[in-house]
Design a protein around this motif. Structure first.
Motif, mmCIF file in Angstrom:
data_model
loop_
_atom_site.group_PDB
_atom_site.id
_atom_site.type_symbol
_atom_site.label_atom_id
_atom_site.label_comp_id
_atom_site.label_asym_id
_atom_site.label_seq_id
_atom_site.Cartn_x
_atom_site.Cartn_y
_atom_site.Cartn_z
ATOM 1 N N GLU A 30 -96.642 12.816 -40.801
ATOM 2 C CA GLU A 30 -96.020 13.629 -39.757
ATOM 3 C C GLU A 30 -94.826 14.414 -40.288
ATOM 4 N N CYS A 31 -94.325 14.061 -41.456
ATOM 5 C CA CYS A 31 -93.146 14.718 -42.022
ATOM 6 C C CYS A 31 -93.493 16.114 -42.540
ATOM 7 N N PHE A 32 -92.553 17.046 -42.358
ATOM 8 C CA PHE A 32 -92.728 18.413 -42.828
ATOM 9 C C PHE A 32 -92.910 18.435 -44.340
ATOM 10 N N GLY A 33 -93.905 19.177 -44.804
ATOM 11 C CA GLY A 33 -94.116 19.354 -46.229
ATOM 12 C C GLY A 33 -95.047 18.352 -46.870
ATOM 13 N N ILE A 34 -95.411 17.298 -46.143
ATOM 14 C CA ILE A 34 -96.345 16.312 -46.672
ATOM 15 C C ILE A 34 -97.753 16.714 -46.237
ATOM 16 N N VAL A 35 -98.620 16.983 -47.199
ATOM 17 C CA VAL A 35 -100.007 17.332 -46.901
ATOM 18 C C VAL A 35 -100.794 16.066 -46.603
ATOM 19 N N GLY A 36 -100.526 15.002 -47.353
ATOM 20 C CA GLY A 36 -101.215 13.739 -47.149
ATOM 21 C C GLY A 36 -100.887 12.758 -48.246
ATOM 22 N N MET A 37 -101.563 11.632 -48.184
ATOM 23 C CA MET A 37 -101.376 10.601 -49.188
ATOM 24 C C MET A 37 -102.365 10.841 -50.326
ATOM 25 N N ALA A 38 -101.981 10.414 -51.519
ATOM 26 C CA ALA A 38 -102.803 10.638 -52.700
ATOM 27 C C ALA A 38 -103.431 9.335 -53.164
ATOM 28 N N GLY A 39 -104.678 9.439 -53.594
ATOM 29 C CA GLY A 39 -105.371 8.319 -54.214
ATOM 30 C C GLY A 39 -105.684 8.704 -55.646
ATOM 31 N N SER A 81 -89.347 22.725 -50.805
ATOM 32 C CA SER A 81 -88.452 21.993 -51.686
ATOM 33 C C SER A 81 -88.856 20.522 -51.710
ATOM 34 N N ILE A 82 -89.221 20.038 -52.887
ATOM 35 C CA ILE A 82 -89.623 18.635 -53.001
ATOM 36 C C ILE A 82 -88.474 17.713 -52.622
ATOM 37 N N LEU A 83 -87.257 18.076 -52.996
ATOM 38 C CA LEU A 83 -86.097 17.256 -52.641
ATOM 39 C C LEU A 83 -85.925 17.165 -51.124
ATOM 40 N N ALA A 84 -86.060 18.298 -50.424
ATOM 41 C CA ALA A 84 -85.917 18.293 -48.965
ATOM 42 C C ALA A 84 -87.029 17.475 -48.304
ATOM 43 N N VAL A 85 -88.249 17.633 -48.804
ATOM 44 C CA VAL A 85 -89.379 16.896 -48.241
ATOM 45 C C VAL A 85 -89.196 15.395 -48.450
ATOM 46 N N THR A 86 -88.815 14.988 -49.652
ATOM 47 C CA THR A 86 -88.664 13.561 -49.930
ATOM 48 C C THR A 86 -87.473 12.953 -49.193
ATOM 49 N N ASP A 87 -86.376 13.694 -49.057
ATOM 50 C CA ASP A 87 -85.241 13.194 -48.264
ATOM 51 C C ASP A 87 -85.651 12.970 -46.815
ATOM 52 N N ASN A 88 -86.408 13.925 -46.259
ATOM 53 C CA ASN A 88 -86.894 13.806 -44.891
ATOM 54 C C ASN A 88 -87.844 12.615 -44.758
ATOM 55 N N LEU A 89 -88.732 12.457 -45.724
ATOM 56 C CA LEU A 89 -89.683 11.343 -45.717
ATOM 57 C C LEU A 89 -88.951 10.009 -45.756
ATOM 58 N N LYS A 107 -85.880 -0.329 -50.698
ATOM 59 C CA LYS A 107 -86.120 0.823 -51.553
ATOM 60 C C LYS A 107 -87.397 1.526 -51.131
ATOM 61 N N ILE A 108 -87.385 2.864 -51.224
ATOM 62 C CA ILE A 108 -88.584 3.674 -51.025
ATOM 63 C C ILE A 108 -88.754 4.534 -52.268
ATOM 64 N N ASN A 109 -89.852 4.327 -52.970
ATOM 65 C CA ASN A 109 -90.176 5.121 -54.154
ATOM 66 C C ASN A 109 -91.243 6.130 -53.779
ATOM 67 N N ILE A 110 -91.036 7.380 -54.161
ATOM 68 C CA ILE A 110 -91.994 8.432 -53.845
ATOM 69 C C ILE A 110 -92.509 9.033 -55.140
ATOM 70 N N TYR A 111 -93.821 9.051 -55.268
ATOM 71 C CA TYR A 111 -94.481 9.653 -56.424
ATOM 72 C C TYR A 111 -95.244 10.879 -55.927
ATOM 73 N N VAL A 112 -94.825 12.048 -56.362
ATOM 74 C CA VAL A 112 -95.512 13.287 -55.983
ATOM 75 C C VAL A 112 -96.656 13.466 -56.973
ATOM 76 N N ASP A 113 -97.872 13.238 -56.483
ATOM 77 C CA ASP A 113 -99.051 13.268 -57.340
ATOM 78 C C ASP A 113 -99.806 14.591 -57.281
ATOM 79 N N GLY A 114 -99.370 15.510 -56.418
ATOM 80 C CA GLY A 114 -100.065 16.777 -56.337
ATOM 81 C C GLY A 114 -99.383 17.755 -55.411
ATOM 82 N N VAL A 115 -99.804 19.011 -55.529
ATOM 83 C CA VAL A 115 -99.300 20.084 -54.681
ATOM 84 C C VAL A 115 -100.514 20.843 -54.155
ATOM 85 N N ARG A 116 -100.505 21.167 -52.860
ATOM 86 C CA ARG A 116 -101.618 21.887 -52.251
ATOM 87 C C ARG A 116 -101.094 23.079 -51.458
ATOM 88 N N VAL A 117 -101.864 24.154 -51.480
ATOM 89 C CA VAL A 117 -101.558 25.330 -50.665
ATOM 90 C C VAL A 117 -102.122 25.076 -49.278
#
Length: 119
Positions: A30-39, A81-89, A107-117
């Protein structure tokens, strides 16, 4: 059963880690900028966008010293902005999961595994 537990004056409450992962995943998408979860496929190392039914595969839940540690593997939208998206998340998930479970998040660790248009 792998779960997170807490003791109350009326007894013990155990919340299965998959329940926490499912709730955290629904908050995350539901967070802005997150397309989905990665597998990530272990066999070939490819990253794929998970559908709603398998969203928990992109999240790891660990209980350490009565505090939760969450690992997210996400795909973000192109051009944000990945920083803005991850802070919001982090802020959304921390608040909502702590309210939902009653267990503090260490702790919340975020791994950005991809970028989608996004269209």
């Amino acid at each position: 059963m792998k779960g997170s537990s807490m003791n109350t004056h009326m007894g013990k409450i155990v919340v299965h880690n998959d329940v926490i992962a499912q709730y955290a995943g629904s908050v995350a998408v539901e967070c802005f900028g997150i397309v989905g979860m990665a597998g990530v496929s272990v066999k070939d190392g490819l990253v794929k966008l998970l559908n709603r039914e398998s969203i928990t595969r992109g999240i790891s839940v660990t209980l350490d010293r009565n505090k939760l540690i969450l690992d997210f593997h996400v795909i973000v939208a192109y051009g944000v902005s990945i920083l803005a998206v991850t802070d919001n998340l982090i802020s959304n998930v921390k608040y909502k999961v702590e309210e939902f479970t009653g267990i503090e998040i260490e702790k919340i660790n975020i791994y950005v595994d991809g970028v989608r248009v996004i269209d």
